[in-house]
Design an enzyme around this catalytic site. Structure first.
Site, short mmCIF file in Angstrom:
data_model
loop_
_atom_site.label_atom_id
_atom_site.label_comp_id
_atom_site.label_asym_id
_atom_site.label_seq_id
_atom_site.Cartn_x
_atom_site.Cartn_y
_atom_site.Cartn_z
N GLU A 435 -14.08 -114.73 -21.00
CA GLU A 435 -14.45 -114.19 -22.76
C GLU A 435 -15.30 -113.19 -22.47
OE1 GLU A 435 -11.83 -114.20 -24.60
OE2 GLU A 435 -10.15 -115.97 -23.92
C1 LIG Z 1 -10.51 -117.79 -13.13
C2 LIG Z 1 -11.03 -116.65 -13.75
C3 LIG Z 1 -9.74 -116.88 -14.97
C4 LIG Z 1 -9.83 -115.65 -15.75
N1 LIG Z 1 -8.91 -114.84 -16.54
C5 LIG Z 1 -8.78 -114.21 -17.19
C6 LIG Z 1 -6.79 -113.33 -17.95
O1 LIG Z 1 -6.82 -114.34 -18.26
N2 LIG Z 1 -7.21 -112.09 -18.08
C7 LIG Z 1 -8.06 -111.57 -18.34
O2 LIG Z 1 -8.29 -110.09 -18.50
N3 LIG Z 1 -9.09 -111.68 -17.08
C8 LIG Z 1 -9.35 -113.23 -16.36
N4 LIG Z 1 -10.43 -113.33 -16.66
C9 LIG Z 1 -12.01 -112.00 -15.74
C10 LIG Z 1 -13.03 -112.50 -16.60
O3 LIG Z 1 -13.06 -112.63 -18.07
C11 LIG Z 1 -14.33 -111.42 -15.49
O4 LIG Z 1 -14.10 -112.58 -14.74
C12 LIG Z 1 -15.06 -111.71 -16.82
O5 LIG Z 1 -15.26 -111.05 -17.75
C13 LIG Z 1 -16.13 -111.03 -15.90
O6 LIG Z 1 -15.64 -109.79 -15.67
P1 LIG Z 1 -16.28 -108.70 -13.51
O7 LIG Z 1 -16.24 -110.59 -12.78
O8 LIG Z 1 -15.75 -108.18 -13.54
O9 LIG Z 1 -18.07 -109.60 -13.88
P2 LIG Z 1 -19.13 -108.13 -13.28
O10 LIG Z 1 -18.05 -107.52 -15.34
O11 LIG Z 1 -18.77 -107.38 -12.64
O12 LIG Z 1 -20.08 -109.24 -14.30
C14 LIG Z 1 -21.12 -109.21 -13.33
C15 LIG Z 1 -22.60 -109.69 -14.35
O13 LIG Z 1 -23.36 -109.09 -14.35
C16 LIG Z 1 -23.79 -109.37 -15.45
N5 LIG Z 1 -23.30 -107.29 -16.31
C17 LIG Z 1 -22.31 -106.39 -16.85
N6 LIG Z 1 -22.20 -105.90 -17.34
C18 LIG Z 1 -24.10 -106.47 -17.45
C19 LIG Z 1 -24.31 -105.30 -18.78
N7 LIG Z 1 -24.33 -104.52 -18.74
N8 LIG Z 1 -25.86 -106.23 -18.76
C20 LIG Z 1 -26.10 -107.78 -18.40
N9 LIG Z 1 -25.74 -107.63 -17.81
C21 LIG Z 1 -23.71 -107.08 -17.11
C22 LIG Z 1 -22.57 -110.25 -16.02
O14 LIG Z 1 -23.46 -110.61 -17.35
C23 LIG Z 1 -22.31 -111.28 -14.76
O15 LIG Z 1 -23.43 -112.05 -15.04
C24 LIG Z 1 -10.72 -114.53 -15.09
C25 LIG Z 1 -11.80 -114.92 -14.81
C26 LIG Z 1 -11.75 -116.05 -13.84
C27 LIG Z 1 -12.78 -116.21 -13.17
#
Ligand SMILES: Cc1cc2nc3c(=O)[nH]c(=O)nc-3n(C[C@H](O)[C@H](O)[C@H](O)COP(=O)(O)OP(=O)(O)OC[C@H]3O[C@@H](n4cnc5c(N)ncnc54)[C@H](O)[C@@H]3O)c2cc1C
Length: 588
Positions: A435
């Site tokens: 989220e």
């Molecule tokens: C158990 C679990 C359940 C989930 N359930 C759902 C679901 O039901 N539906 C759904 O759609 N998604 C779901 N998600 C996805 C979740 O919302 C994402 O994992 C989350 O939004 C982060 O995206 P990412 O994993 O691609 O990480 P990334 O976006 O790649 O981020 C990796 C790191 O980089 C940092 N970062 C990224 N961009 C920036 C920026 N511009 N500036 C500074 N820092 C940055 C982040 O803060 C983080 O620390 C779930 C994830 C998990 C692990």
């Protein structure tokens, strides 16, 4: 135990005046007994049908044999009790089959389920969120086709935003939607991490999917929202053809193991039918309109998992004899229970301020939802908007810290799976990630939320804080705390002003480089203010001396131990320290 009921009642009725909500037209058919009734029912279902299989669901993750997914039967049983109690649509109006429950009371109920078993609670919570979206933005046909099944528990819902290459930066998502002659769309793409994306609990799953219509502009303005059911529905609501949305596989997680985490393929056979919600290009704005409540939900979940760990570690500490007071050299004397040791008290007190402060924060946010929706107060929405990143992030950070401390209180027992606190930590560790990660929330707060409507949210927050400081003046016992808080408030305002000026001057990267620190500072300020409010409410209540002293000591701990941290963080922020930003990639 999931909750200290005295504290929950105190928060609801003394601190946040839940009974006063019944003066609003929307809640006039309620009174304290109906509020207590639904809380008691929720607590009973949570204790009887969610809590008992929390560890079992963790140890027996859902499995996929290539054809179908299997979950342990207790999850379905819990789902049945939750939905039969009418809790999916409890906030909806009476004439829509709901209970017309205030957000404040509803949040108190939902927190009990996450405290008992966060992963099983995930299924109904996602269904509630998805059905709320259809309810708010769907057409009449969509509402009549999908909502009954979701409210009654025949269908579950999901929120499918994330893709393998697109997480935080949703504007870049690539799942494609192609319009068809009959008004429907065909979806093609892959979604990842979708919670509840497949399961054997309900007869159908209604996915809400963000996708980009062909030729739509790049970025967030090109994103639309779609209903994509696992089984298409016939006009009479019965299940029709299997849709082309397929489970590519399950993901295996650190915590929240009972909730399926899925990779879903949409349109592998070019035959994935979906239906647009509202207008093209407005998908993300619809999603974000519902995000305030979803993010309160994440904060609340984090607070309640933290709370469970606190109560477990407190019970353990009261029952575990070990060692003697440092001044007692008599080795023949009986050992004391570890709760007597000052260092263990430190760990318990820290947990208490984190989890009770977090719960208060989430209930306050829920009350703002009521003040806006039922009370018509537009300013309540402005304040809620400002505070949402804090409401999501403070409990997520400090709920995890509380769980870490709970493990430490139990010593070796904390590290083994026979005790529940290690699972609490693993479950809670998701909350700073999903989220919107902690980092993304902090950019939203410092880069955007603080300055919306010419900083009106900040002014509204200050008005509430000043009202509490005026109230504190009536209590001699709180004089020193009020003084310390006021000093910290001055630092906070100076820091915010310095950052605001830098942003105005266009020094954007420099000002936002340490946004995560600012989020922490603001979290401490807001929770510190709530602790002062709770201290006043305790002193003004007729609760027993131990209860009142407990709240005062917790407020004292927060103001003396937690709040002064903002001095160092503010120095870094006001000095625009660029140590992290200037670290070259090839220096790592
Ligand atoms: C158990 C679990 C359940 C989930 N359930 C759902 C679901 O039901 N539906 C759904 O759609 N998604 C779901 N998600 C996805 C979740 O919302 C994402 O994992 C989350 O939004 C982060 O995206 P990412 O994993 O691609 O990480 P990334 O976006 O790649 O981020 C990796 C790191 O980089 C940092 N970062 C990224 N961009 C920036 C920026 N511009 N500036 C500074 N820092 C940055 C982040 O803060 C983080 O620390 C779930 C994830 C998990 C692990």
């Amino acid at each position: 135990m999931i909750i200290n009921q005295d504290t929950l009642n105190f928060l609801l009725y003394d601190v946040f005046q839940a009974e006063a909500l019944t003066e609003l037209d929307a809640y006039k058919d309620h009174d304290r007994s109906t509020f207590d009734g639904v809380i008691d029912t929720s607590l009973k279902i949570a204790q009887d049908y969610f809590l008992p299989h929390n560890a079992k669901a963790d140890a027996n993750e859902p499995s996929f044999d290539g054809e179908s997914v299997s979950t342990i039967p207790e999850v379905k049983e819990a789902w049945k009790h939750f939905t039969e109690a009418g809790l999916i649509n409890a906030r909806h109006r009476f004439d829509e089959g709901g209970m017309q429950l205030p957000a404040l009371v509803h949040s108190a109920c939902m927190g009990l389920f996450t405290g008992a078993n966060p992963s099983t609670a995930g299924y109904p919570f996602l269904t509630s969120a998805a059905s709320n979206l259809i309810h708010a933005f769907g057409s009449e046909t969509q509402k009549s086709l999908y909502l009954d099944g979701m409210f009654s528990g025949r269908f579950a819902g999901t929120m499918a935003l994330t893709e393998p290459n697109v997480g935080s930066s949703l504007g870049d998502l690539t799942t494609k939607a192609t319009p068809q002659d009959d008004g429907s769309y065909r979806l093609k793409g892959q979604k990842m991490y979708i919670s509840g994306g497949d399961q054997d609990i309900t007869e159908n799953i209604i996915h809400l999917v963000l996708a980009r219509v062909e030729e739509a502009p790049q970025g967030v303005k090109g994103i639309s929202l779609f209903i994509c059911p696992k089984f298409l529905l016939n006009d009479d609501g019965s299940l029709g053809k299997r849709n082309d949305v397929m489970l590519a596989g399950l993901l295996h997680k650190m915590g929240y193991r009972g909730t399926t985490s899925t990779v879903l393929n949409f349109g592998e056979k070019d035959d994935c039918t979906a239906f647009l919600i509202g207008e093209e290009g407005k998908g993300l704005s619809y999603m974000f309109k519902m995000m305030n409540e979803a993010r309160i939900g994440v904060g609340l979940g984090a607070a309640m998992i933290g709370y469970r760990g606190y109560l477990e570690s407190l019970a353990f500490a009261k029952d575990r004899p070990q060692g003697r007071k440092p001044s007692n050299r008599d080795t023949t004397s009986a050992p004391v229970n570890i709760v007597e040791h000052a260092d263990v008290k430190r760990m318990l007190l820290a947990q208490k301020v984190y989890v009770e402060g977090s719960l208060a924060l989430c209930l306050f946010a829920s009350k703002l939802v009521d003040e806006h929706e039922a009370g018509g107060d537009e300013n309540a929405l402005v304040l809620l908007d400002l505070l949402t990143p804090v409401v999501k992030s403070y409990p997520s950070t400090y709920g995890c810290k509380a769980n870490e401390l709970a493990i430490q209180v139990l010593g070796g027992s904390g590290y083994i799976r026979e005790y529940p606190v290690e699972q609490c930590y693993r479950d809670n560790r998701l909350n700073p990630i999903h989220e919107g990660t902690h980092g993304i929330q902090s950019l939203d707060l410092l880069g955007r939320k603080l300055w919306q409507k010419q900083g009106l949210g900040q002014q509204l927050l200050m008005q509430r804080v000043q009202a509490t400081l005026a109230r504190v003046k009536k209590h001699e016992r709180l004089a020193d705390l009020a003084e310390q808080y006021s000093t910290a408030l001055k630092t906070f305002i100076e820091t915010t002003t310095a950052l605001g000026m830098a942003l105005q001057q266009g020094r954007i990267d420099e000002a936002l480089a340490n946004s995560a620190l600012y989020l922490d500072v603001m979290g401490r300020m807001v929770v510190g203010w709530l602790w002062l409010d709770m201290a006043c409410a305790a002193l003004e209540s007729d609760r027993d001396e131990a209860f009142v002293s407990g709240k005062l000591q917790a407020a004292r701990y927060f103001i003396r131990w937690e709040l002064p941290e903002i001095n160092h963080l503010s120095e870094l922020l006001k000095g625009f320290d660029q140590t992290c930003a200037e670290m070259e990639v090839d220096w790592f």
